[in-house]
Design a protein around this motif. Structure first.
Motif, PDB file in Angstrom:
ATOM      1  N   ILE A  90       0.952  -1.103   0.092  1.00 42.02           N
ATOM      2  CA  ILE A  90       0.082  -0.235  -0.116  1.00 42.02           C
ATOM      3  C   ILE A  90       1.031   1.185   0.004  1.00 42.02           C
ATOM      4  O   ILE A  90       2.043   1.265   0.446  1.00 42.02           O
ATOM      5  CB  ILE A  90      -1.042  -0.004   1.298  1.00 42.02           C
ATOM      6  CG1 ILE A  90      -0.102   0.031   2.426  1.00 42.02           C
ATOM      7  CG2 ILE A  90      -2.043  -1.200   0.977  1.00 42.02           C
ATOM      8  CD1 ILE A  90      -1.137   0.207   3.955  1.00 42.02           C
ATOM      9  N   HIS A  91       0.228   2.459  -0.526  1.00 41.06           N
ATOM     10  CA  HIS A  91       1.259   3.546  -0.671  1.00 41.06           C
ATOM     11  C   HIS A  91       0.503   4.763   0.052  1.00 41.06           C
ATOM     12  O   HIS A  91       1.235   5.949   0.117  1.00 41.06           O
ATOM     13  CB  HIS A  91       1.461   3.909  -2.138  1.00 41.06           C
ATOM     14  CG  HIS A  91       1.964   2.482  -2.802  1.00 41.06           C
ATOM     15  ND1 HIS A  91       1.212   1.468  -3.478  1.00 41.06           N
ATOM     16  CD2 HIS A  91       3.173   2.165  -2.881  1.00 41.06           C
ATOM     17  CE1 HIS A  91       2.059   0.643  -3.818  1.00 41.06           C
ATOM     18  NE2 HIS A  91       3.345   1.024  -3.528  1.00 41.06           N
ATOM     19  N   GLU A  92      -0.905   4.893  -0.040  1.00 37.72           N
ATOM     20  CA  GLU A  92      -1.574   6.170   0.557  1.00 37.72           C
ATOM     21  C   GLU A  92      -2.360   5.610   1.930  1.00 37.72           C
ATOM     22  O   GLU A  92      -2.849   4.354   1.805  1.00 37.72           O
ATOM     23  CB  GLU A  92      -2.235   6.543  -0.270  1.00 37.72           C
ATOM     24  CG  GLU A  92      -1.892   7.076  -1.725  1.00 37.72           C
ATOM     25  CD  GLU A  92      -1.024   8.176  -1.672  1.00 37.72           C
ATOM     26  OE1 GLU A  92      -1.314   8.931  -0.640  1.00 37.72           O
ATOM     27  OE2 GLU A  92      -0.441   8.631  -2.638  1.00 37.72           O
ATOM     28  N   PRO A 109       6.282  -0.293   1.699  1.00 36.90           N
ATOM     29  CA  PRO A 109       7.470  -0.534   0.665  1.00 36.90           C
ATOM     30  C   PRO A 109       8.388   0.154   1.161  1.00 36.90           C
ATOM     31  O   PRO A 109       8.402   1.126   2.260  1.00 36.90           O
ATOM     32  CB  PRO A 109       6.866   0.324  -0.461  1.00 36.90           C
ATOM     33  CG  PRO A 109       5.415   0.220  -0.445  1.00 36.90           C
ATOM     34  CD  PRO A 109       5.021   0.332   0.955  1.00 36.90           C
ATOM     35  N   ALA A 110       9.694  -0.122   0.999  1.00 36.66           N
ATOM     36  CA  ALA A 110      10.975   0.325   1.630  1.00 36.66           C
ATOM     37  C   ALA A 110      10.927   2.005   1.398  1.00 36.66           C
ATOM     38  O   ALA A 110      11.464   2.554   2.558  1.00 36.66           O
ATOM     39  CB  ALA A 110      12.072  -0.065   0.493  1.00 36.66           C
ATOM     40  N   LEU A 111      10.592   2.669   0.237  1.00 41.27           N
ATOM     41  CA  LEU A 111      10.781   4.068   0.470  1.00 41.27           C
ATOM     42  C   LEU A 111       9.650   4.750   1.051  1.00 41.27           C
ATOM     43  O   LEU A 111       9.781   5.969   1.321  1.00 41.27           O
ATOM     44  CB  LEU A 111      10.713   4.344  -1.177  1.00 41.27           C
ATOM     45  CG  LEU A 111      12.099   4.241  -2.103  1.00 41.27           C
ATOM     46  CD1 LEU A 111      11.546   4.536  -3.595  1.00 41.27           C
ATOM     47  CD2 LEU A 111      13.147   4.802  -1.789  1.00 41.27           C
ATOM     48  N   LEU A 112       8.909   3.930   1.683  1.00 36.83           N
ATOM     49  CA  LEU A 112       7.707   4.473   2.610  1.00 36.83           C
ATOM     50  C   LEU A 112       7.804   4.034   4.105  1.00 36.83           C
ATOM     51  O   LEU A 112       6.919   4.308   4.903  1.00 36.83           O
ATOM     52  CB  LEU A 112       6.318   4.235   2.149  1.00 36.83           C
ATOM     53  CG  LEU A 112       6.139   4.786   0.650  1.00 36.83           C
ATOM     54  CD1 LEU A 112       4.637   4.400   0.100  1.00 36.83           C
ATOM     55  CD2 LEU A 112       6.162   6.224   0.481  1.00 36.83           C
ATOM     56  N   SER A 113       8.835   3.297   4.350  1.00 37.40           N
ATOM     57  CA  SER A 113       9.075   2.788   5.576  1.00 37.40           C
ATOM     58  C   SER A 113       9.363   3.785   6.806  1.00 37.40           C
ATOM     59  O   SER A 113       9.153   3.149   8.057  1.00 37.40           O
ATOM     60  CB  SER A 113      10.343   1.821   5.615  1.00 37.40           C
ATOM     61  OG  SER A 113      11.490   2.681   5.151  1.00 37.40           O
ATOM     62  N   ARG A 114       9.270   5.020   6.404  1.00 38.83           N
ATOM     63  CA  ARG A 114       9.130   6.172   7.682  1.00 38.83           C
ATOM     64  C   ARG A 114       8.207   6.966   7.604  1.00 38.83           C
ATOM     65  O   ARG A 114       8.007   7.819   8.393  1.00 38.83           O
ATOM     66  CB  ARG A 114      10.523   7.036   7.557  1.00 38.83           C
ATOM     67  CG  ARG A 114      11.901   6.179   7.853  1.00 38.83           C
ATOM     68  CD  ARG A 114      13.015   7.075   7.870  1.00 38.83           C
ATOM     69  NE  ARG A 114      13.105   8.184   8.904  1.00 38.83           N
ATOM     70  CZ  ARG A 114      13.945   8.823   9.137  1.00 38.83           C
ATOM     71  NH1 ARG A 114      15.222   8.847   8.247  1.00 38.83           N
ATOM     72  NH2 ARG A 114      13.772   9.822  10.130  1.00 38.83           N
ATOM     73  N   ALA A 121      -1.813   3.615   9.779  1.00 39.88           N
ATOM     74  CA  ALA A 121      -2.913   3.147   9.153  1.00 39.88           C
ATOM     75  C   ALA A 121      -3.239   1.546   8.808  1.00 39.88           C
ATOM     76  O   ALA A 121      -4.149   1.059   8.815  1.00 39.88           O
ATOM     77  CB  ALA A 121      -3.354   4.040   7.792  1.00 39.88           C
ATOM     78  N   ALA A 122      -1.914   1.171   8.537  1.00 41.37           N
ATOM     79  CA  ALA A 122      -1.873  -0.443   8.199  1.00 41.37           C
ATOM     80  C   ALA A 122      -2.056  -1.068   9.447  1.00 41.37           C
ATOM     81  O   ALA A 122      -2.656  -1.926   9.544  1.00 41.37           O
ATOM     82  CB  ALA A 122      -0.576  -0.426   7.454  1.00 41.37           C
ATOM     83  N   ALA A 123      -1.494  -0.598  10.572  1.00 38.44           N
ATOM     84  CA  ALA A 123      -1.312  -1.216  12.021  1.00 38.44           C
ATOM     85  C   ALA A 123      -2.918  -1.560  12.402  1.00 38.44           C
ATOM     86  O   ALA A 123      -3.098  -2.486  13.045  1.00 38.44           O
ATOM     87  CB  ALA A 123      -0.524  -0.435  12.570  1.00 38.44           C
TER      88      ALA A 123
END
Length: 285
Positions: A90-92, A109-114, A121-123
């Motif tokens: 997921i990205h948003e 994703p790696a580039l969104l890991s922070r 939201a995912a948690a």
């Protein structure tokens, strides 16, 4: 969770594999059937992964997938037909709830890991999460990511569910990635399972101009090294014909090579656990 419950990720070897993005039904079914056969043969948790809609592309012309709704529907169909658990990224922040209704595991994703809002939201969906370590992060930085997840779940009154921290290498100069095996031990410290991404650790980012290149001949070597170093499972992109893959053709492993690699890694994983190597590592670190 449908399919293969990841009830004890740090004890039992697991495999996450599939194409980079959702592809045509025949290709998806061929990969899923191979993964189901691996699950049945080795008795391991086996998860089908594919992106319903990619966000991180080198070029604006690169294929991103069939679209969010269609992609999620295809993943749900794979789960219903084979009993495999399914994963997508997921990205948003609005993506989290919609994806959680269709798949078993959400990937950050790696580039969104922070990205704190995205992770939270995912948690709170209550789904297990796989978080790729950013190419710009140290292994120890993942402890903060795990803490974000646990705090968000605690605030929502949710019971603990598995989190997987995934090593995918670090940028080493321009257009090159290296994998530091020390990260596999370091990322275990918060008590989460650790996976090794045997596809993106051989990527050569943007080395082909509009797309990334890679050295897939080294994926099996790195996968075996990671299992010997104590990772709990593998993440790998596979395709029946990598040259024709819609996304990441340069880093996808030929599908027919996967069963032999899994056989080797399951045996290595057993040796590591039976030899209590991780106990020694824990006392030294």
């Amino acid at each position: 969770m449908t399919g293969d419950p990841l009830t004890s990720l740090t004890d039992n070897f697991f495999l996450i594999a599939g194409p980079c993005v959702v592809e045509e039904a025949a290709i998806m079914d061929e990969i899923a059937d191979t993964l189901a056969a691996i699950r049945d043969r080795f008795g391991i948790a086996t998860i089908f992964k594919a992106s319903a809609l990619k966000a991180n592309r080198s070029s604006g012309e690169s294929y991103r997938g069939p679209g969010w709704t269609n992609g999620l529907a295809q993943l749900a169909a794979i789960r219903a037909r084979t009993g495999l658990s399914v994963l997508t990224d997921i990205h948003e922040t609005p993506d989290a709830a919609e994806a959680a209704a269709a798949v078993d595991i959400l990937q950050i994703p790696a580039l969104l890991s922070r990205q704190t809002a995205l992770i939270e939201a995912a948690a709170v969906t209550g789904k297990p999460l796989l978080v790729k370590k950013g190419q710009f992060m140290a292994g120890a930085d993942m402890a903060q990511v795990v803490a974000k997840i646990e705090r968000a779940r605690a605030r929502a009154g949710l019971a603990p569910v598995p989190t997987i921290a995934c090593e995918r290498g670090n940028i080493f100069g321009y257009q090159n990635i290296v994998a530091d095996m020390r990260n596999l031990a370091i990322m275990r410290a918060p008590g989460v399972a650790v996976a090794f991404d045997a596809a993106h650790t051989v990527q050569l980012p943007s080395s082909q101009g509009a797309m990334s290149g890679g050295q897939p001949q080294f994926s099996p070597l790195l996968a075996r090294a990671a299992v010997a170093a104590g990772c709990d499972g593998l993440f790998i992109e596979v395709h029946p014909d990598p040259a024709s893959a819609s996304s990441d053709p340069a880093t996808s492993m030929p599908l027919h090579h996967l069963p032999a690699l899994v056989e080797q890694c399951v045996a290595l994983h057993r040796l590591v656990r039976e030899g209590q190597m991780l106990d020694l590592d824990a006392r030294l670190i």
